[in-house]
Design a protein around this motif. Structure first.
Motif, short mmCIF file in Angstrom:
data_model
loop_
_atom_site.label_atom_id
_atom_site.label_comp_id
_atom_site.label_asym_id
_atom_site.label_seq_id
_atom_site.Cartn_x
_atom_site.Cartn_y
_atom_site.Cartn_z
N UNK A 184 -13.18 -58.42 88.51
CA UNK A 184 -12.66 -57.65 87.38
C UNK A 184 -13.75 -56.72 86.85
N UNK A 185 -13.32 -55.57 86.42
CA UNK A 185 -14.21 -54.60 85.78
C UNK A 185 -13.58 -54.20 84.46
N UNK A 186 -14.37 -54.18 83.41
CA UNK A 186 -13.90 -53.72 82.11
C UNK A 186 -14.55 -52.38 81.80
N UNK A 187 -13.75 -51.48 81.25
CA UNK A 187 -14.22 -50.12 80.94
C UNK A 187 -13.93 -49.81 79.47
N UNK A 188 -14.92 -49.31 78.78
CA UNK A 188 -14.76 -48.98 77.37
C UNK A 188 -15.29 -47.57 77.13
N UNK A 189 -14.38 -46.68 76.71
CA UNK A 189 -14.77 -45.30 76.44
C UNK A 189 -15.17 -45.13 74.97
N UNK A 190 -15.98 -44.12 74.73
CA UNK A 190 -16.36 -43.75 73.37
C UNK A 190 -16.78 -42.29 73.36
N UNK A 191 -16.90 -41.73 72.17
CA UNK A 191 -17.41 -40.38 72.04
C UNK A 191 -16.40 -39.31 71.73
N UNK A 192 -15.12 -39.67 71.69
CA UNK A 192 -14.11 -38.67 71.36
C UNK A 192 -14.19 -38.26 69.90
N UNK A 193 -13.41 -37.23 69.56
CA UNK A 193 -13.39 -36.78 68.18
C UNK A 193 -12.72 -35.43 68.05
N UNK A 194 -12.88 -34.84 66.87
CA UNK A 194 -12.31 -33.53 66.55
C UNK A 194 -13.43 -32.49 66.61
N UNK A 195 -13.19 -31.42 67.34
CA UNK A 195 -14.20 -30.37 67.49
C UNK A 195 -13.50 -29.01 67.50
N UNK A 196 -14.21 -28.00 67.05
CA UNK A 196 -13.64 -26.65 67.08
C UNK A 196 -13.76 -26.06 68.47
N UNK A 197 -12.90 -25.13 68.77
CA UNK A 197 -12.95 -24.43 70.05
C UNK A 197 -14.33 -23.84 70.27
N UNK A 198 -14.82 -23.99 71.49
CA UNK A 198 -16.17 -23.55 71.82
C UNK A 198 -17.22 -24.62 71.64
N UNK A 199 -16.86 -25.72 71.01
CA UNK A 199 -17.81 -26.80 70.75
C UNK A 199 -17.97 -27.73 71.94
N UNK A 200 -18.74 -28.78 71.72
CA UNK A 200 -19.08 -29.73 72.79
C UNK A 200 -18.91 -31.17 72.31
N UNK A 201 -18.66 -32.04 73.26
CA UNK A 201 -18.63 -33.47 73.03
C UNK A 201 -19.18 -34.15 74.28
#
Length: 119
Positions: free
Chosen positions: A1-18
């Motif tokens: 078994x492998x568990x995967x946990x994402x993070x780092x999403x959010x709200x950003x303006x066009x042209x921005x970065x995440x």
């Protein structure tokens, strides 16, 4: 078994970065390929990018080439997706996935992280 946990999403303006992160645990030594997918409202899963767990070879979907970068840190069992020059059309839930052998199927999925790009 492998568990995967994402993070780092959010709200950003066009042209921005995440930067999204996907931490893997469990049988990580058996992972063959790690990938990122996204699902926009009312649409199916869309492949975004993938990276070989051992060799580091990368592949990208055409809409994100030159804007997104996938990378991995094997010591931390983590895969990253750097999103630059974001567009409203990039708004979606982003999922990471693991493939345990060279095949067309993805064996494990994370729960997803929301990315919202405002115009």
């Amino acid at each position: 078994q492998v568990q995967l946990v994402e993070s780092g999403g959010g709200l950003v303006q066009a042209g921005g970065s995440l930067r999204l992160s996907c931490a893997a645990s469990g049988r990580t030594f058996s992972i063959y390929l790690m990938g990122w997918f996204r699902q926009a409202p009312g649409k199916g899963h869309e492949f975004v990018a993938a990276v070989g767990w051992s060799g580091g070879d990368t592949t990208y979907a055409d809409p994100v080439k030159s804007r997104f970068t996938i990378s991995r840190d094997n010591a931390k069992n983590t895969v990253y997706l750097q999103l630059n020059s974001l567009k409203p059309g990039d708004t979606a839930v982003y999922y990471c996935a693991a493939q345990m052998s060279a095949s067309d199927s993805w064996d494990y999925w994370g729960q997803g992280t929301q990315v919202t790009v405002s115009s």
